[in-house]
Design a protein around this motif. Structure first.
Motif, mmCIF file in Angstrom:
data_model
loop_
_atom_site.group_PDB
_atom_site.id
_atom_site.type_symbol
_atom_site.label_atom_id
_atom_site.label_comp_id
_atom_site.label_asym_id
_atom_site.label_seq_id
_atom_site.Cartn_x
_atom_site.Cartn_y
_atom_site.Cartn_z
ATOM 1 N N GLY A 72 5.167 -3.245 -4.332
ATOM 2 C CA GLY A 72 5.273 -1.834 -3.982
ATOM 3 C C GLY A 72 4.739 -0.941 -5.072
ATOM 4 N N ASP A 73 5.046 0.341 -4.920
ATOM 5 C CA ASP A 73 4.666 1.342 -5.919
ATOM 6 C C ASP A 73 5.765 1.381 -6.966
ATOM 7 O OD1 ASP A 73 3.989 3.512 -7.440
ATOM 8 O OD2 ASP A 73 3.889 4.942 -5.786
ATOM 9 N N MET A 74 5.524 0.699 -8.061
ATOM 10 C CA MET A 74 6.528 0.604 -9.128
ATOM 11 C C MET A 74 6.516 1.840 -10.026
ATOM 12 S SD MET A 74 7.571 -2.373 -8.267
ATOM 13 C CE MET A 74 7.074 -3.955 -7.593
ATOM 14 N N TYR A 76 0.854 -1.196 0.000
ATOM 15 C CA TYR A 76 0.000 0.000 0.000
ATOM 16 C C TYR A 76 0.885 1.238 0.000
ATOM 17 C CZ TYR A 76 -4.910 1.408 0.769
ATOM 18 O OH TYR A 76 -6.203 1.846 0.613
ATOM 19 N N ASN A 77 0.679 2.106 -0.980
ATOM 20 C CA ASN A 77 1.256 3.444 -0.912
ATOM 21 C C ASN A 77 0.269 4.283 -0.112
ATOM 22 O OD1 ASN A 77 1.749 6.236 -1.408
ATOM 23 N ND2 ASN A 77 2.914 5.720 -3.240
ATOM 24 N N ASP A 105 -4.363 8.009 -2.019
ATOM 25 C CA ASP A 105 -4.563 8.318 -3.438
ATOM 26 C C ASP A 105 -4.325 7.077 -4.298
ATOM 27 O OD1 ASP A 105 -1.845 8.288 -2.895
ATOM 28 O OD2 ASP A 105 -1.365 10.058 -4.095
ATOM 29 N N HIS A 106 -3.749 6.039 -3.711
ATOM 30 C CA HIS A 106 -3.598 4.741 -4.368
ATOM 31 C C HIS A 106 -4.582 3.755 -3.736
ATOM 32 C CE1 HIS A 106 0.596 5.101 -6.307
ATOM 33 N NE2 HIS A 106 0.330 6.286 -5.791
ATOM 34 N N PHE A 107 -4.915 2.697 -4.455
ATOM 35 C CA PHE A 107 -5.569 1.545 -3.858
ATOM 36 C C PHE A 107 -4.480 0.552 -3.446
ATOM 37 C CE2 PHE A 107 -9.053 2.634 -7.092
ATOM 38 C CZ PHE A 107 -9.681 3.493 -6.202
ATOM 39 N N CYS A 136 3.742 -4.351 3.368
ATOM 40 C CA CYS A 136 4.740 -3.453 2.795
ATOM 41 C C CYS A 136 4.062 -2.107 2.515
ATOM 42 C CB CYS A 136 5.301 -4.024 1.491
ATOM 43 S SG CYS A 136 6.275 -5.531 1.712
ATOM 44 N N LEU A 137 4.569 -1.061 3.143
ATOM 45 C CA LEU A 137 3.997 0.268 2.979
ATOM 46 C C LEU A 137 5.018 1.203 2.354
ATOM 47 C CD1 LEU A 137 2.243 0.683 6.468
ATOM 48 C CD2 LEU A 137 1.283 -0.264 4.348
ATOM 49 N N GLN A 138 4.529 2.105 1.502
ATOM 50 C CA GLN A 138 5.375 3.132 0.913
ATOM 51 C C GLN A 138 4.847 4.511 1.318
ATOM 52 O OE1 GLN A 138 3.658 0.983 -1.765
ATOM 53 N NE2 GLN A 138 4.943 -0.560 -0.781
ATOM 54 N N GLU A 139 5.719 5.499 1.258
ATOM 55 C CA GLU A 139 5.420 6.891 1.638
ATOM 56 C C GLU A 139 5.070 7.012 3.126
ATOM 57 O OE1 GLU A 139 3.120 9.467 -0.807
ATOM 58 O OE2 GLU A 139 3.952 8.694 -2.690
ATOM 59 N N VAL A 140 5.738 6.225 3.946
ATOM 60 C CA VAL A 140 5.551 6.323 5.390
ATOM 61 C C VAL A 140 6.416 7.465 5.923
ATOM 62 C CG1 VAL A 140 5.802 5.151 7.612
ATOM 63 C CG2 VAL A 140 5.071 3.865 5.582
#
Length: 302
Positions: A173-175, A3-4, A283-285, A33-37
């Motif tokens: 992740g957010d590729m 998740y972003n 803003d992402h799913f 797995c998280l992004q933009e934390v």
């Protein structure tokens, strides 16, 4: 789960992270797995009732950021927080209910944005699995979209994961991937894209300005499958994949300000418009992947 989480504060951050926590609690994934934390988001997640069920792993860079202007290296010597740490205000984070034998955060060889690959060696009933996550280089305005950097980072990620001593690997992740500019995702033999494998013919857009009303941009639309799971799993079967976080948060909204600008002769005109829009968890799913041990594998059903 990948998740972003969207670091932006303009979208009712506290309400969004609470909603994200509810999604995590509902699905109760073994691995996250998280992004933009950001440090603030990390702190909000720590208050969740489910937090003690997990062990949290993050980049050393984020630890420096959270500790303040000075930190100490493993050698005990003072280490100044460099400018790049200040510029990198968000990071990737991994969480696990399962046994983690080791974790590393490796900066990419070529990244002007300071992006990196986080990797954890997971023990599942005696079977090793390597979990990697990243936030690959973001597109910049045309004509340069940083496609070369993304492709290089994707290849580097799969190479690094392959060097972790396990034949079972997941990269998620957010590729920031767009086949129109980046081409097909560079999957070596034996790797599969979970969404394409399980849901052929379905778009799988995780960034969608039509489906995500929080991103409403009037007449403009942007629909991309930015977030992905790619896997090489000889001891497991890729059983299911689900998109999550698609519903607005009840009773929560924000004011979106649009400013139109045009020029007639030498005079510049501007028009400001405010719109009340719903708020979603991000803003992402997000995506939730389900894998199960193959017949004959010694991996447990956990």
């Amino acid at each position: 789960m990948t998740y972003n989480v969207c670091f932006g504060k303009d979208y009712e951050l506290h309400s969004r992270i609470l909603a994200l926590g509810n999604i995590i609690q509902h699905h109760s994934p073994d691995l996250i797995c998280l992004q933009e934390v950001t440090p603030e988001i990390h702190g909000l997640l720590q208050k969740s009732a489910w937090w003690p069920e997990y062990k949290c792993f993050m980049s050393r860079n984020m630890e420096y950021y959270m500790e303040g202007d000075m930190a100490r290296s493993n050698m005990g010597k003072p280490l100044s927080k460099r400018k790049k740490y200040m510029e990198r205000s968000y990071f990737c984070m991994q969480m696990s209910k399962l046994v983690v034998d080791s974790f590393d955060g490796v900066p990419f060889s070529h990244s002007v944005m300071g992006r990196e690959l986080c990797m954890a060696n997971i023990n599942i009933g005696g079977v090793s699995l390597v979990l990697g996550t990243s936030h690959l280089e973001s597109p910049s305005p045309p004509p340069r979209l940083r496609s070369n950097e993304r492709v290089a980072q994707a290849k580097e990620s799969l190479m690094l994961l392959g060097g972790r001593g396990s034949s079972n690997m997941i990269f998620c992740g957010d590729m920031n991937w767009d086949e129109k500019t980046d081409g097909p995702f560079p999957l070596p033999d034996g790797w599969v894209d979970a969404w394409a494998e399980l849901k052929p013919g379905e778009d799988g857009w995780t960034y969608d300005t039509l489906a995500n009303a929080m991103l409403s941009k009037g007449s403009k639309k942007l629909q991309l499958r930015l977030d992905r799971f790619v896997c090489k799993l000889p001891d497991f079967e890729v059983q299911g994949i689900e998109m999550v976080g698609k519903d607005p948060i009840p009773g929560v909204s924000y004011v979106k300000v649009d400013v139109a600008r045009w020029k007639i002769k030498e005079k510049v005109y501007r028009q400001r418009r405010e719109r009340m829009l719903p708020v979603l968890p991000s803003d992402h799913f997000g995506l939730v992947l389900t894998i199960t041990p193959r017949a004959g594998s010694s991996a447990s059903s956990e």
